[in-house]
Design a protein around this motif. Structure first.
Motif, short mmCIF file in Angstrom:
data_model
loop_
_atom_site.label_atom_id
_atom_site.label_comp_id
_atom_site.label_asym_id
_atom_site.label_seq_id
_atom_site.Cartn_x
_atom_site.Cartn_y
_atom_site.Cartn_z
N THR A 165 0.78 12.36 9.52
CA THR A 165 -0.62 12.08 9.86
C THR A 165 -1.29 11.22 8.80
O THR A 165 -1.12 11.44 7.60
CB THR A 165 -1.39 13.40 10.01
OG1 THR A 165 -0.80 14.18 11.06
CG2 THR A 165 -2.85 13.16 10.35
N PHE A 166 -2.04 10.22 9.25
CA PHE A 166 -2.92 9.42 8.42
C PHE A 166 -4.11 10.32 8.07
O PHE A 166 -4.88 10.71 8.93
CB PHE A 166 -3.32 8.19 9.23
CG PHE A 166 -4.45 7.33 8.70
CD1 PHE A 166 -4.97 7.45 7.42
CD2 PHE A 166 -4.99 6.35 9.52
CE1 PHE A 166 -6.00 6.65 6.97
CE2 PHE A 166 -6.01 5.52 9.09
CZ PHE A 166 -6.53 5.68 7.81
N GLY A 167 -4.24 10.68 6.77
CA GLY A 167 -5.23 11.67 6.39
C GLY A 167 -6.64 11.14 6.20
O GLY A 167 -7.61 11.72 6.71
N ALA A 168 -6.76 10.04 5.46
CA ALA A 168 -8.10 9.51 5.17
C ALA A 168 -7.98 8.07 4.72
O ALA A 168 -6.93 7.64 4.21
CB ALA A 168 -8.78 10.33 4.08
N ILE A 178 -4.44 3.76 3.14
CA ILE A 178 -4.35 4.98 3.91
C ILE A 178 -3.77 6.06 3.00
O ILE A 178 -2.88 5.78 2.20
CB ILE A 178 -3.52 4.81 5.21
CG1 ILE A 178 -2.06 4.52 4.92
CG2 ILE A 178 -4.11 3.72 6.07
CD1 ILE A 178 -1.19 4.54 6.16
N LEU A 179 -4.29 7.26 3.13
CA LEU A 179 -3.84 8.39 2.33
C LEU A 179 -3.04 9.35 3.20
O LEU A 179 -3.47 9.68 4.31
CB LEU A 179 -5.04 9.13 1.74
CG LEU A 179 -4.78 10.50 1.09
CD1 LEU A 179 -3.96 10.35 -0.19
CD2 LEU A 179 -6.10 11.22 0.80
N ASN A 228 4.76 21.31 -9.21
CA ASN A 228 3.95 20.22 -8.70
C ASN A 228 2.53 20.71 -8.42
O ASN A 228 2.29 21.91 -8.28
CB ASN A 228 4.54 19.70 -7.38
CG ASN A 228 5.94 19.15 -7.53
OD1 ASN A 228 6.13 17.98 -7.81
ND2 ASN A 228 6.96 20.01 -7.36
N HIS A 229 1.62 19.76 -8.34
CA HIS A 229 0.25 20.08 -7.94
C HIS A 229 -0.12 19.42 -6.61
O HIS A 229 -0.96 19.93 -5.88
CB HIS A 229 -0.75 19.65 -9.02
CG HIS A 229 -0.57 20.37 -10.32
ND1 HIS A 229 -0.89 21.70 -10.48
CD2 HIS A 229 -0.08 19.96 -11.52
CE1 HIS A 229 -0.62 22.08 -11.72
NE2 HIS A 229 -0.12 21.04 -12.37
N VAL A 230 0.52 18.28 -6.32
CA VAL A 230 0.18 17.52 -5.11
C VAL A 230 1.42 16.92 -4.48
O VAL A 230 2.44 16.69 -5.14
CB VAL A 230 -0.82 16.38 -5.43
CG1 VAL A 230 -2.17 16.93 -5.84
CG2 VAL A 230 -0.26 15.44 -6.51
N ASP A 231 1.34 16.67 -3.18
CA ASP A 231 2.31 15.88 -2.42
C ASP A 231 1.47 14.80 -1.74
O ASP A 231 0.89 15.04 -0.67
CB ASP A 231 3.05 16.75 -1.41
CG ASP A 231 4.02 15.97 -0.52
OD1 ASP A 231 3.92 14.72 -0.48
OD2 ASP A 231 4.86 16.59 0.14
N CYS A 232 1.38 13.63 -2.37
CA CYS A 232 0.46 12.62 -1.84
C CYS A 232 0.93 11.21 -2.16
O CYS A 232 1.71 10.98 -3.10
CB CYS A 232 -0.96 12.83 -2.38
SG CYS A 232 -1.09 12.77 -4.19
N ALA A 233 0.47 10.26 -1.36
CA ALA A 233 0.80 8.85 -1.54
C ALA A 233 -0.24 8.01 -0.82
O ALA A 233 -0.97 8.49 0.05
CB ALA A 233 2.19 8.55 -0.98
N ILE A 234 -0.30 6.73 -1.21
CA ILE A 234 -1.19 5.78 -0.55
C ILE A 234 -0.42 4.52 -0.17
O ILE A 234 0.58 4.17 -0.79
CB ILE A 234 -2.41 5.39 -1.43
CG1 ILE A 234 -1.95 4.92 -2.82
CG2 ILE A 234 -3.39 6.54 -1.52
CD1 ILE A 234 -3.09 4.39 -3.69
N ALA A 235 -0.91 3.85 0.88
CA ALA A 235 -0.32 2.59 1.33
C ALA A 235 -1.45 1.59 1.59
O ALA A 235 -2.43 1.92 2.28
CB ALA A 235 0.49 2.80 2.60
N GLN A 236 -1.33 0.41 1.01
CA GLN A 236 -2.37 -0.61 1.14
C GLN A 236 -2.35 -1.22 2.52
O GLN A 236 -1.30 -1.61 3.05
CB GLN A 236 -2.17 -1.71 0.09
CG GLN A 236 -3.24 -2.79 0.13
CD GLN A 236 -3.05 -3.84 -0.96
OE1 GLN A 236 -2.30 -3.62 -1.90
NE2 GLN A 236 -3.72 -4.96 -0.81
N LEU A 237 -3.53 -1.30 3.13
CA LEU A 237 -3.65 -1.93 4.44
C LEU A 237 -3.31 -3.42 4.35
O LEU A 237 -3.68 -4.10 3.39
CB LEU A 237 -5.07 -1.77 4.98
CG LEU A 237 -5.48 -0.35 5.38
CD1 LEU A 237 -6.99 -0.29 5.59
CD2 LEU A 237 -4.73 0.10 6.62
N LEU A 242 -7.72 -3.18 9.86
CA LEU A 242 -6.71 -2.43 10.60
C LEU A 242 -6.98 -0.93 10.64
O LEU A 242 -6.31 -0.20 11.37
CB LEU A 242 -5.31 -2.67 10.00
CG LEU A 242 -4.68 -4.02 10.32
CD1 LEU A 242 -3.39 -4.23 9.54
CD2 LEU A 242 -4.42 -4.13 11.83
N ALA A 243 -7.93 -0.44 9.85
CA ALA A 243 -8.23 1.00 9.86
C ALA A 243 -9.68 1.24 9.49
O ALA A 243 -10.32 0.40 8.83
CB ALA A 243 -7.31 1.74 8.89
#
Length: 358
Positions: A165-168, A178-179, A228-237, A242-243
């Motif tokens: 899922t695209f979170g935010a 996109i987060l 770990n504290h987080v499972d997260c990543a970002i992708a540049q549009l 586009l979003a």
């Protein structure tokens, strides 16, 4: 604060003592692995082994999480704070040897044991059975893409397809991203920066020639030997147009807030769509079954669905969780079981990636 008000209505147990007891038992039950992690295997094989293997009653195997929350008795909240042991299977007392029993109390502090099943990352598996999604359908191509819809990477081999899922929509000083989770965008650290991200995910019919919307930019590495504290990543549009930041069915987030016990929250995810839940813990250490083995995550948020309904399902990984009705973001969904959802505190996610909500 809401947490302080809630605490004052419950049993007057010392929260510092509960937190210290939680941390001590977490260290006992979640020791770092002694050997190097085994090579990655195909995710479907890992999942099958994890689900089909007999469940050992040994606490180091059966306990999936240790936290602080409200004691439940006969399915009812009691108003008493307790150290919570979340177990894959709650064995009858008569079936347990003494060495496998969890404590009834810890230095006079209440203890509660709650069954959760196996915690797994909530990306949708390649052979997922088709389900009818709620309207609007987050598995279709949506332009501009909205948080709550299907996204995913392309396996370089390719051996399998997954979707999350695209979170935010998030940003730094100059760029929009996109987060979602590391395991949704970066394939558990396997993919390099610049890898294409598609909407919808290829599992949901996305076309690798026409449906790319972003490129993987950064993922917080998943650690095997330390918590770990987080499972997260970002992708540049590829293009800002586009979003947008309007979460499907919910609308744009209105800033952030700290997660609080008993807070009513909602989310929109790729698989289960819109759902409402209640936060039952904001400080639980958990073990989650990844391809590399069981990874430990410290101080996570636990959510249960209202009225006995599941809050999330496989494929909802990456969903933004918001307080209802303020729409302030409180957590990022990444794992769970059929009954419990696990999420990172949103402040930890934003700090780790050095971003803000758009």
């Amino acid at each position: 604060m809401a947490r302080q008000n809630r605490t004052s209505r419950l049993h007057s147990t010392n929260m510092k003592d509960l937190t210290a007891a939680k941390s001590e038992w977490s260290r006992r039950l979640f020791p770092p692995p002694r050997k190097e992690a085994a090579p990655y295997a195909e995710p479907s094989m890992i999942s099958a082994r994890a689900l089909l293997r007999a469940i050992s009653p040994a606490p180091t195997e059966n306990v999936m999480g240790v936290g602080v929350g409200e004691k439940i008795s006969s399915g009812r909240l009691t108003g008493v704070w307790a150290v919570k042991f979340f177990v894959r299977l709650k064995y009858p007392e008569a079936q347990l040897e003494n060495k496998h029993r969890l404590p009834k109390s810890i230095a006079g502090l209440p203890v509660d044991v709650e069954q959760t099943g196996l915690f797994r990352p909530f990306a949708a598996p390649a052979k997922e059975a088709a389900k009818k999604a709620a309207t609007p359908n987050p598995r279709t191509k949506i332009r501009p893409a909205q948080p709550g819809c299907s996204v995913g990477f392309k396996d370089p081999d390719p051996k399998f397809k997954v979707a999350g899922t695209f979170g935010a929509l998030v940003r730094d000083k100059t760029t929009s991203y996109i987060l979602s989770n590391n395991h949704v965008l970066a394939d558990q650290d396997r993919l390099p920066p610049g890898s294409p991200i598609f909407q919808p995910g290829l599992l949901d019919g996305g076309n690798s020639n026409t449906d790319q919307i972003a490129e993987l930019t950064k993922a917080v590495p998943l650690q095997v030997k330390v918590p770990n504290h987080v499972d997260c990543a970002i992708a540049q549009l590829l293009k800002p147009s586009l979003a947008n930041n309007e979460i499907v069915f919910i609308g744009a987030p209105q800033g952030t807030a700290d997660a609080q016990i008993d807070m009513t929250v909602h989310k929109f995810g790729r698989t289960s769509g819109y759902s409402v839940g209640r936060i039952s813990s904001i400080d639980t250490d958990v073990k989650v079954q990844y391809d590399a083995g069981k990874l430990t995550f410290d101080s996570q948020v636990i959510i249960v669905g209202l009225d006995g309904s599941p809050f999330s399902a496989a494929g909802d990984s990456g969903s933004l969780i918001l307080e209802r009705p303020s729409n302030q973001a409180v957590a990022l969904l990444f794992a769970g079981s059929s009954s419990h959802t696990i999420a990172n505190h949103i402040g930890d996610v934003l700090q780790a990636l050095k971003i803000t909500l758009a």
